[in-house]
Design an enzyme around this catalytic site. Structure first.
Site, PDB file in Angstrom:
ATOM      1  N   ARG A   1      26.274  44.014  38.803  1.00 37.91           N
ATOM      2  CA  ARG A   1      26.933  43.475  37.602  1.00 37.91           C
ATOM      3  C   ARG A   1      27.506  42.087  37.896  1.00 37.91           C
ATOM      4  O   ARG A   1      27.546  41.649  39.051  1.00 37.91           O
ATOM      5  CB  ARG A   1      28.016  44.434  37.110  1.00 37.91           C
ATOM      6  CG  ARG A   1      29.266  44.411  37.949  1.00 37.91           C
ATOM      7  CD  ARG A   1      30.317  45.346  37.374  1.00 37.91           C
ATOM      8  NE  ARG A   1      31.642  44.914  37.749  1.00 37.91           N
ATOM      9  CZ  ARG A   1      32.692  45.720  37.847  1.00 37.91           C
ATOM     10  NH1 ARG A   1      32.567  46.999  37.577  1.00 37.91           N
ATOM     11  NH2 ARG A   1      33.866  45.235  38.186  1.00 37.91           N
TER      12      ARG A   1
ATOM     13  N   ASP B   1      29.485  51.260  50.389  1.00 33.07           N
ATOM     14  CA  ASP B   1      30.741  50.508  50.434  1.00 33.07           C
ATOM     15  C   ASP B   1      30.607  49.494  51.570  1.00 33.07           C
ATOM     16  O   ASP B   1      30.670  49.844  52.747  1.00 33.07           O
ATOM     17  CB  ASP B   1      31.894  51.489  50.698  1.00 33.07           C
ATOM     18  CG  ASP B   1      33.230  50.777  50.888  1.00 33.07           C
ATOM     19  OD1 ASP B   1      33.250  49.527  50.935  1.00 33.07           O
ATOM     20  OD2 ASP B   1      34.244  51.479  51.003  1.00 33.07           O
ATOM     21  N   VAL B   2      30.429  48.219  51.205  1.00 30.18           N
ATOM     22  CA  VAL B   2      30.146  47.216  52.239  1.00 30.18           C
ATOM     23  C   VAL B   2      31.406  46.731  52.954  1.00 30.18           C
ATOM     24  O   VAL B   2      31.331  45.865  53.821  1.00 30.18           O
ATOM     25  CB  VAL B   2      29.350  46.013  51.680  1.00 30.18           C
ATOM     26  CG1 VAL B   2      28.002  46.464  51.138  1.00 30.18           C
ATOM     27  CG2 VAL B   2      30.144  45.256  50.618  1.00 30.18           C
TER      28      VAL B   2
ATOM     29  N   ASN C   1      28.444  38.895  47.895  1.00 29.10           N
ATOM     30  CA  ASN C   1      29.071  38.692  46.580  1.00 29.10           C
ATOM     31  C   ASN C   1      30.132  39.732  46.247  1.00 29.10           C
ATOM     32  O   ASN C   1      31.071  39.433  45.511  1.00 29.10           O
ATOM     33  CB  ASN C   1      27.958  38.722  45.516  1.00 29.10           C
ATOM     34  CG  ASN C   1      28.504  38.911  44.120  1.00 29.10           C
ATOM     35  OD1 ASN C   1      29.010  37.972  43.506  1.00 29.10           O
ATOM     36  ND2 ASN C   1      28.435  40.143  43.608  1.00 29.10           N
TER      37      ASN C   1
ATOM     38  N   SER D   1      35.722  31.195  46.328  1.00 29.05           N
ATOM     39  CA  SER D   1      36.469  30.938  45.091  1.00 29.05           C
ATOM     40  C   SER D   1      37.270  29.632  45.220  1.00 29.05           C
ATOM     41  O   SER D   1      37.562  29.182  46.332  1.00 29.05           O
ATOM     42  CB  SER D   1      37.446  32.094  44.851  1.00 29.05           C
ATOM     43  OG  SER D   1      38.328  31.793  43.793  1.00 29.05           O
TER      44      SER D   1
ATOM     45  N   TYR E   1      44.105  37.858  47.850  1.00 27.49           N
ATOM     46  CA  TYR E   1      42.780  37.395  47.414  1.00 27.49           C
ATOM     47  C   TYR E   1      42.507  35.987  47.948  1.00 27.49           C
ATOM     48  O   TYR E   1      41.436  35.718  48.506  1.00 27.49           O
ATOM     49  CB  TYR E   1      42.731  37.414  45.891  1.00 27.49           C
ATOM     50  CG  TYR E   1      41.422  36.958  45.293  1.00 27.49           C
ATOM     51  CD1 TYR E   1      40.316  37.810  45.256  1.00 27.49           C
ATOM     52  CD2 TYR E   1      41.271  35.677  44.763  1.00 27.49           C
ATOM     53  CE1 TYR E   1      39.112  37.396  44.699  1.00 27.49           C
ATOM     54  CE2 TYR E   1      40.078  35.254  44.204  1.00 27.49           C
ATOM     55  CZ  TYR E   1      39.001  36.117  44.169  1.00 27.49           C
ATOM     56  OH  TYR E   1      37.805  35.698  43.625  1.00 27.49           O
TER      57      TYR E   1
ATOM     58  N   LYS F   1      39.546  34.728  50.439  1.00 29.41           N
ATOM     59  CA  LYS F   1      38.546  33.735  50.031  1.00 29.41           C
ATOM     60  C   LYS F   1      38.589  32.499  50.945  1.00 29.41           C
ATOM     61  O   LYS F   1      37.565  31.889  51.225  1.00 29.41           O
ATOM     62  CB  LYS F   1      38.777  33.350  48.562  1.00 29.41           C
ATOM     63  CG  LYS F   1      38.502  34.506  47.590  1.00 29.41           C
ATOM     64  CD  LYS F   1      37.021  34.762  47.502  1.00 29.41           C
ATOM     65  CE  LYS F   1      36.653  36.128  46.997  1.00 29.41           C
ATOM     66  NZ  LYS F   1      35.208  36.345  46.930  1.00 29.41           N
TER      67      LYS F   1
HETATM   68  P1  NAD Z   1      32.696  41.985  39.201  1.00 29.04           P
HETATM   69  O1  NAD Z   1      33.924  42.790  39.322  1.00 29.04           O
HETATM   70  O2  NAD Z   1      31.909  42.056  37.940  1.00 29.04           O
HETATM   71  O3  NAD Z   1      31.698  42.269  40.388  1.00 29.04           O
HETATM   72  C1  NAD Z   1      32.129  42.587  41.681  1.00 29.04           C
HETATM   73  C2  NAD Z   1      31.108  43.534  42.261  1.00 29.04           C
HETATM   74  O4  NAD Z   1      31.500  43.884  43.595  1.00 29.04           O
HETATM   75  C3  NAD Z   1      31.024  44.847  41.458  1.00 29.04           C
HETATM   76  O5  NAD Z   1      29.675  45.172  41.244  1.00 29.04           O
HETATM   77  C4  NAD Z   1      31.683  45.864  42.389  1.00 29.04           C
HETATM   78  O6  NAD Z   1      31.197  47.170  42.247  1.00 29.04           O
HETATM   79  C5  NAD Z   1      31.310  45.278  43.747  1.00 29.04           C
HETATM   80  N1  NAD Z   1      32.128  45.811  44.814  1.00 29.04           N
HETATM   81  C6  NAD Z   1      33.483  45.848  44.895  1.00 29.04           C
HETATM   82  N2  NAD Z   1      33.858  46.461  46.033  1.00 29.04           N
HETATM   83  C7  NAD Z   1      32.718  46.815  46.683  1.00 29.04           C
HETATM   84  C8  NAD Z   1      32.450  47.474  47.907  1.00 29.04           C
HETATM   85  N3  NAD Z   1      33.437  47.912  48.697  1.00 29.04           N
HETATM   86  N4  NAD Z   1      31.157  47.680  48.269  1.00 29.04           N
HETATM   87  C9  NAD Z   1      30.152  47.257  47.465  1.00 29.04           C
HETATM   88  N5  NAD Z   1      30.349  46.623  46.289  1.00 29.04           N
HETATM   89  C10 NAD Z   1      31.618  46.410  45.914  1.00 29.04           C
HETATM   90  O7  NAD Z   1      33.174  40.490  39.476  1.00 29.04           O
HETATM   91  P2  NAD Z   1      32.392  39.101  39.629  1.00 29.04           P
HETATM   92  O8  NAD Z   1      33.166  38.131  38.851  1.00 29.04           O
HETATM   93  O9  NAD Z   1      30.938  39.242  39.376  1.00 29.04           O
HETATM   94  O10 NAD Z   1      32.682  38.789  41.186  1.00 29.04           O
HETATM   95  C11 NAD Z   1      31.673  38.520  42.129  1.00 29.04           C
HETATM   96  C12 NAD Z   1      32.233  37.627  43.215  1.00 29.04           C
HETATM   97  O11 NAD Z   1      32.627  36.379  42.638  1.00 29.04           O
HETATM   98  C13 NAD Z   1      33.475  38.192  43.897  1.00 29.04           C
HETATM   99  O12 NAD Z   1      33.399  37.957  45.287  1.00 29.04           O
HETATM  100  C14 NAD Z   1      34.601  37.378  43.283  1.00 29.04           C
HETATM  101  O13 NAD Z   1      35.724  37.288  44.141  1.00 29.04           O
HETATM  102  C15 NAD Z   1      33.917  36.046  43.078  1.00 29.04           C
HETATM  103  N6  NAD Z   1      34.573  35.210  42.087  1.00 29.04           N
HETATM  104  C16 NAD Z   1      34.669  35.603  40.779  1.00 29.04           C
HETATM  105  C17 NAD Z   1      35.333  34.788  39.865  1.00 29.04           C
HETATM  106  C18 NAD Z   1      35.485  35.158  38.421  1.00 29.04           C
HETATM  107  O14 NAD Z   1      36.220  34.458  37.682  1.00 29.04           O
HETATM  108  N7  NAD Z   1      34.835  36.209  37.922  1.00 29.04           N
HETATM  109  C19 NAD Z   1      35.907  33.588  40.304  1.00 29.04           C
HETATM  110  C20 NAD Z   1      35.778  33.211  41.623  1.00 29.04           C
HETATM  111  C21 NAD Z   1      35.112  34.027  42.519  1.00 29.04           C
END
Ligand code: NAD
Length: 249
Positions: A13, A61-62, A88, A140, A153, A157
């Protein structure tokens, strides 16, 4: 990316899903790691198939070495190679520093930072053997300028960025490039609550020089670029994909 195998953690996702789909459209077979949501993972499986590529789904769970090794073992069993790794998977949960529980600190650091290490640890031996690899870590803006009330967080990051810079030098002699992408606000489930009110969205947009919140695909395309041969001389870089918000946060 034809003939390449790409692994995307948290690939079912949000940004991960967009990366899985763009990598497939560019010709890669994709290993989609997911934690819980099997229905979402199956949708990505179908999307990769529609792009004419093969996907496998690996529930793991990574944030643990065991989970990361499960992803690596499944990849090698099915594809026998691992060319691209997109770290990711992430969590965005915070609290005021004095109110932050040990469990919350550990959870966020474990998924975001330890998980990035665990995945690299699991895949680097295969990449070294092949003399080729592309690793992209989704960091991030928070990792560069901090984030009040999300110090766990931001630390995770920022840690990812120093980790990327370390590996970029350590692994370059083995043909492995390591880079980070740094989004700001992106519309995904992670930020859905925070951006749900009109006022919250207005404040977020006002802090982005480009004036809009990114889509997941806005992040996936630069990730794809870093994985491609066009970026073969980019190593140890932090690619800011945040509409300029890192400059004024
Ligand atoms: P999201 O919550 O939609 O996706 C995060 C994904 O990580 C999910 O599919 C979740 O199931 C998975 N996940 C969480 N813990 C896990 C684990 N232990 N093992 C395997 N999978 C795991 O959020 P997103 O926005 O798509 O985030 C993706 C990346 O982008 C993240 O690293 C987040 O920190 C980074 N990010 C997001 C934003 C934002 O505004 N959305 C901004 C900066 C950075």
């Amino acid at each position: 990316m034809e003939g390449k195998v790409a692994i995307v953690s948290g690939g079912a996702r949000g940004i991960g899903r967009a990366c899985s789909e763009r990598l497939a459209q560019a010709g890669a077979d994709v290993v989609v790691n997911y934690l819980k949501d099997e229905r979402a993972a199956r949708e990505v499986y179908t999307a990769v198939g529609s792009a004419g590529r093969k996907a496998i789904l690996v529930r793991a769970d990574v944030s643990t070495v065991e989970g990361a090794e499960r992803v690596s073992a499944a990849t090698l069993e099915v594809f026998g190679r691992a060319d691209v790794l997109v770290c990711n998977a992430g969590l965005w949960r915070g609290a005021p520093v004095e109110g932050m529980s040990e469990a919350l600190w550990d959870e966020v650091i474990d998924v975001n930072l330890k998980g990035t290490w665990a995945l690299c640890r699991a895949f680097v031996p295969t990449m070294k053997q092949a003399g080729y690899g592309r690793i992209v870590v989704i960091s991030s803006t928070a990792g560069q300028r901090g984030e009040a009330f999300y110090s766990n967080y931001a630390a995770s990051k920022g840690g990812q960025i120093s980790f990327v810079k370390s590996l970029a030098v350590e692994l370059a002699p083995h043909g492995i490039n390591v880079n980070a992408v740094a989004p700001g606000w992106v519309d995904t489930e992670m930020t859905a609550d925070a951006l749900s009110g009109a006022e919250a969205r207005r404040v977020a947009e006002a802090a982005i020089p480009i004036g809009r919140v990114a889509t997941a695909d806005d992040i996936a395309l630069p990730v794809l670029f870093l994985c491609s041969e066009w970026a073969k001389h980019i190593n140890g870089e932090v690619l800011n994909v945040n509409g300029g918000s890192v400059l004024c946060g």
